[in-house]
Design a protein around this motif. Structure first.
Motif, PDB file in Angstrom:
ATOM      1  N   ALA A 273       0.851  -1.191   0.000  1.00  0.00           N
ATOM      2  CA  ALA A 273       0.000   0.000   0.000  1.00  0.00           C
ATOM      3  C   ALA A 273       0.888   1.242   0.000  1.00  0.00           C
ATOM      4  CB  ALA A 273      -0.901   0.005   1.235  1.00  0.00           C
TER       5      ALA A 273
ATOM      6  N   LEU B 201      -2.933   5.970   2.468  1.00  0.00           N
ATOM      7  CA  LEU B 201      -3.402   5.774   3.840  1.00  0.00           C
ATOM      8  C   LEU B 201      -3.930   7.086   4.411  1.00  0.00           C
ATOM      9  CD1 LEU B 201      -0.423   3.620   5.160  1.00  0.00           C
ATOM     10  CD2 LEU B 201      -2.624   2.811   4.295  1.00  0.00           C
TER      11      LEU B 201
ATOM     12  N   GLN C 292      -7.681   3.357   4.781  1.00  0.00           N
ATOM     13  CA  GLN C 292      -7.203   3.728   3.452  1.00  0.00           C
ATOM     14  C   GLN C 292      -8.213   4.676   2.830  1.00  0.00           C
ATOM     15  OE1 GLN C 292      -6.423  -0.683   2.512  1.00  0.00           O
ATOM     16  NE2 GLN C 292      -4.909   0.436   1.308  1.00  0.00           N
TER      17      GLN C 292
END
Length: 177
Positions: free
Chosen positions: A91, A96, A154
């Motif tokens: 990620a 985030l 997220q």
């Protein structure tokens, strides 16, 4: 191999109950079922079949124990990389929502507890992979306990739930990145 800019964050250790449960499910239970089938059968089993069953149980055990050992959280080049059992999730830190990230106990914040396993690996005290949380949101989990879980929202509405040894250090590093 980790890049020079990679920083690894140790995962909290597994709870002591995980190993006996893994052994029970991968060795004792399959052998008990095999013994019941073999000794409950009217025909004598072939020695090769018994050896093949034993080999299968040993391979299953090795796989399960190896997957319990595959736990890693790394921050490298603006990317959070989580290796959990069979799964790896990458990620970008930019994806985030760190303003809403928190460290919490899942005993208190039950809405973040993994509920439905959609593509995951789990034993009591260990959860890895893709789950639906009790609040119905999607999440990728690497959990070795319910206390001091780093909950990372997220921007797409999904979550990362992680059990680093030092969740605040990981959160600080993510914010600094």
């Amino acid at each position: 191999m980790a890049s020079p800019q990679a920083r690894e964050f140790p995962v909290a250790p597994l709870q002591p109950m995980v190993w006996p449960i893994a052994i029970l499910l991968t060795i004792v239970l399959p052998l008990a079922i095999t013994a019941a089938v073999v000794f409950g059968s009217q025909q004598r089993p072939l020695p090769g079949a018994a050896m093949a069953t034993l080999l299968g149980v040993l391979l299953l055990t090795a796989l399960v124990l190896a997957m319990l050992g595959r736990r890693r959280i790394t921050l490298e080049n603006g990317m959070l990389v989580v290796a959990a059992a069979f799964y790896t999730r990458k990620a970008p830190v930019a994806s985030l929502d760190l303003a809403h990230a928190r460290i919490a106990s899942l005993d208190e914040r039950t809405e973040f507890r993994p509920g439905l396993k959609t593509n995951g690996y789990g034993l009591p005290g260990f959860q890895a992979g893709h789950f639906r949380l009790r609040n119905r949101a999607k999440a990728f989990c690497l959990l070795t306990g319910q206390q001091r879980v780093l909950i990372l929202p997220q921007q797409d509405g999904a979550f990362l739930l992680l059990s680093p040894e030092q969740p605040q250090a990981l959160l600080d590093a993510l914010r600094a990145a």
